[in-house]
Design a protein around this motif. Structure first.
Motif, PDB file in Angstrom:
ATOM      1  N   ILE A 106       0.842  -1.192   0.000  1.00 44.85           N
ATOM      2  CA  ILE A 106       0.000   0.000   0.000  1.00 44.85           C
ATOM      3  C   ILE A 106       0.881   1.247   0.000  1.00 44.85           C
ATOM      4  CG2 ILE A 106      -1.571   1.337   1.495  1.00 44.85           C
ATOM      5  CD1 ILE A 106      -2.842  -1.342   2.279  1.00 44.85           C
ATOM      6  N   TYR A 107       0.404   2.292  -0.655  1.00 41.74           N
ATOM      7  CA  TYR A 107       1.044   3.605  -0.573  1.00 41.74           C
ATOM      8  C   TYR A 107       0.204   4.501   0.338  1.00 41.74           C
ATOM      9  CZ  TYR A 107       4.503   2.873  -4.277  1.00 41.74           C
ATOM     10  OH  TYR A 107       5.568   2.424  -5.017  1.00 41.74           O
ATOM     11  N   GLY A 108       0.874   5.195   1.272  1.00 42.53           N
ATOM     12  CA  GLY A 108       0.200   6.143   2.141  1.00 42.53           C
ATOM     13  C   GLY A 108       0.399   7.563   1.647  1.00 42.53           C
ATOM     14  N   VAL A 109      -0.682   8.330   1.626  1.00 38.17           N
ATOM     15  CA  VAL A 109      -0.613   9.703   1.117  1.00 38.17           C
ATOM     16  C   VAL A 109      -1.376  10.636   2.046  1.00 38.17           C
ATOM     17  CG1 VAL A 109      -0.424   8.895  -1.270  1.00 38.17           C
ATOM     18  CG2 VAL A 109      -2.670   9.449  -0.350  1.00 38.17           C
ATOM     19  N   TYR A 110      -1.000  11.910   1.985  1.00 40.38           N
ATOM     20  CA  TYR A 110      -1.715  12.945   2.728  1.00 40.38           C
ATOM     21  C   TYR A 110      -1.326  14.294   2.137  1.00 40.38           C
ATOM     22  CZ  TYR A 110      -3.930  15.321   6.673  1.00 40.38           C
ATOM     23  OH  TYR A 110      -4.759  16.104   7.445  1.00 40.38           O
ATOM     24  N   ASP A 111      -2.326  15.120   1.889  1.00 46.03           N
ATOM     25  CA  ASP A 111      -2.115  16.476   1.356  1.00 46.03           C
ATOM     26  C   ASP A 111      -1.321  16.448   0.047  1.00 46.03           C
ATOM     27  OD1 ASP A 111      -2.417  19.204   1.302  1.00 46.03           O
ATOM     28  OD2 ASP A 111      -0.750  19.626   2.658  1.00 46.03           O
ATOM     29  N   GLY A 112      -1.615  15.466  -0.793  1.00 48.78           N
ATOM     30  CA  GLY A 112      -0.984  15.392  -2.106  1.00 48.78           C
ATOM     31  C   GLY A 112       0.446  14.917  -2.096  1.00 48.78           C
ATOM     32  N   ARG A 113       0.891  14.260  -1.000  1.00 48.31           N
ATOM     33  CA  ARG A 113       2.259  13.763  -0.891  1.00 48.31           C
ATOM     34  C   ARG A 113       2.252  12.300  -0.455  1.00 48.31           C
ATOM     35  NH1 ARG A 113       4.424  15.368   3.329  1.00 48.31           N
ATOM     36  NH2 ARG A 113       2.586  16.334   4.300  1.00 48.31           N
ATOM     37  N   VAL A 114       3.230  11.546  -0.910  1.00 46.31           N
ATOM     38  CA  VAL A 114       3.438  10.197  -0.388  1.00 46.31           C
ATOM     39  C   VAL A 114       4.116  10.327   0.974  1.00 46.31           C
ATOM     40  CG1 VAL A 114       4.606   7.989  -0.713  1.00 46.31           C
ATOM     41  CG2 VAL A 114       3.595   9.165  -2.683  1.00 46.31           C
ATOM     42  N   ILE A 115       3.519   9.707   2.012  1.00 44.38           N
ATOM     43  CA  ILE A 115       4.069   9.857   3.369  1.00 44.38           C
ATOM     44  C   ILE A 115       4.509   8.526   3.975  1.00 44.38           C
ATOM     45  CG2 ILE A 115       2.789  11.975   3.815  1.00 44.38           C
ATOM     46  CD1 ILE A 115       0.873  10.278   5.555  1.00 44.38           C
ATOM     47  N   PHE A 116       4.088   7.385   3.414  1.00 45.30           N
ATOM     48  CA  PHE A 116       4.596   6.103   3.883  1.00 45.30           C
ATOM     49  C   PHE A 116       4.436   5.037   2.816  1.00 45.30           C
ATOM     50  CE2 PHE A 116       0.172   6.050   5.635  1.00 45.30           C
ATOM     51  CZ  PHE A 116      -0.298   4.858   5.098  1.00 45.30           C
ATOM     52  N   TYR A 117       5.267   4.013   2.916  1.00 42.99           N
ATOM     53  CA  TYR A 117       5.108   2.766   2.179  1.00 42.99           C
ATOM     54  C   TYR A 117       4.658   1.716   3.208  1.00 42.99           C
ATOM     55  CZ  TYR A 117       7.833   4.413  -1.918  1.00 42.99           C
ATOM     56  OH  TYR A 117       8.286   5.073  -3.022  1.00 42.99           O
ATOM     57  N   GLU A 118       3.774   0.812   2.797  1.00 43.89           N
ATOM     58  CA  GLU A 118       3.231  -0.148   3.758  1.00 43.89           C
ATOM     59  C   GLU A 118       3.192  -1.565   3.207  1.00 43.89           C
ATOM     60  OE1 GLU A 118      -0.984  -1.255   6.006  1.00 43.89           O
ATOM     61  OE2 GLU A 118      -0.756   0.713   5.051  1.00 43.89           O
ATOM     62  N   ALA A 119       3.727  -2.481   3.980  1.00 47.29           N
ATOM     63  CA  ALA A 119       3.549  -3.909   3.720  1.00 47.29           C
ATOM     64  C   ALA A 119       2.479  -4.422   4.680  1.00 47.29           C
ATOM     65  CB  ALA A 119       4.856  -4.661   3.934  1.00 47.29           C
TER      66      ALA A 119
END
Length: 296
Positions: A217-230
């Motif tokens: 999964i890709y984590g995003v907030y306010d138009g930015r990538v903020i985390f990568y998730e397994a």
């Protein structure tokens, strides 16, 4: 997330950090980070480096008994209905999860060319939405890129399927610039308190009527990538795999540095440890954001 809880998390980290109950991994390139109690054992962050100090892997590792005796229910950290003094009132709704903040080793986190700084590890004893797909016991291993305080400033509230503050629900759904968006990932409105929005790969096997075992999964907030998730089920980790899958990368990144090309779930027969990691790091240079198309 209130400031008192953030302080309590950091105090717990300081109390638990530096313990050496995990076995020493045979790999000479591995550096252990913070360690915390989990289940009947321990969990820790780690980093591995190749020749010349190039990052090779970052991940979390459980001791052989760390997956046994895991807690049930909720740690009641993120609830709708929490009073101003922090007490959870009756008829509240809480995330059915237990969260663990685990900084990465300084050897990785303090590097200017390493975008990932800490791990938010969530144990979901009942899984989570959507029902019939992710509602099995599993771990969410978030490799976080921004400050801890920014992540915990995303608060519980009444909006969206994951019950987040309404203004933050809107901010979390702000689209990525097209060149920063990974292929096949879509916004399913999964803006979660103390996490952010979760972009889902809708071509994954769990959406083709196959049992969910692992997903990225890709984590995003306010138009930015903020985390990568397994995201990995407990049952799959306990099956003692030694398996990696490629990460679908965007065409460009906003921040220069080393980015993973695969994520892995492994078991060490030598130590009995289990791990979830991102590996195969490659250097990428930042590119300017493409214009975001207007929503129809």
């Amino acid at each position: 997330m209130n400031a008192r809880f953030i302080v309590s998390l950091l105090v717990a980290l300081l109390a638990a950090g530096g313990c050496s109950s995990l076995p020493t991994d045979p790999s000479p390139s591995r550096v252990l980070g913070w360690q915390l109690p989990m289940g009947q054992g321990r969990v820790a962050s780690y980093a591995e480096f190749g020749s010349g100090g190039v990052p090779a892997a970052i991940g979390v590792v459980w001791s052989s008994s760390g997956l046994e005796g895991l807690p049930a229910g909720s740690d009641r950290h993120h609830c709708v209905g929490r009073r101003q003094d922090g007490e959870v009132v009756a008829e509240t709704r809480c995330l059915h999860a237990h969260e663990f903040v685990i900084p990465l080793p300084d050897a990785a986190a303090l590097r200017d060319d390493m975008p990932f700084k800490w791990v938010l590890l969530n144990w979901n004893p009942e899984g989570h939405i959507p029902p019939g797909i992710y509602d099995v016991p599993h771990f969410d291993v978030h490799f976080e890129m921004g400050p801890i305080a920014d992540t915990f400033a995303i608060e519980a509230g009444p909006c969206g399927p994951e019950l987040v503050r309404c203004d933050q629900f809107r901010i979390g759904r702000k689209p990525l610039p097209p060149n920063y968006a990974p292929p096949d990932y879509v916004d399913v409105e999964a803006v979660v308190p103390a996490m952010g929005n979760h972009l889902i790969d809708v071509t994954g096997p769990e959406f083709r009527k196959e049992p969910f075992t692992r997903s990225f999964i890709y984590g995003v907030y306010d138009g930015r990538v903020i985390f990568y998730e397994a995201m990995v089920t407990r049952a799959y980790v306990l099956s003692k795999p030694d398996s990696c899958l490629p990460i679908k990368a965007p065409r460009a990144v906003a921040v220069s540095g080393y980015y993973p090309t695969r994520y892995c779930v492994r078991h060490s027969a030598a130590t009995g440890e289990y791990s979830v990691s991102m590996e195969g790091f490659a250097r990428r240079e930042a590119s300017a954001a493409e214009p975001v198309p207007a929503r129809g």
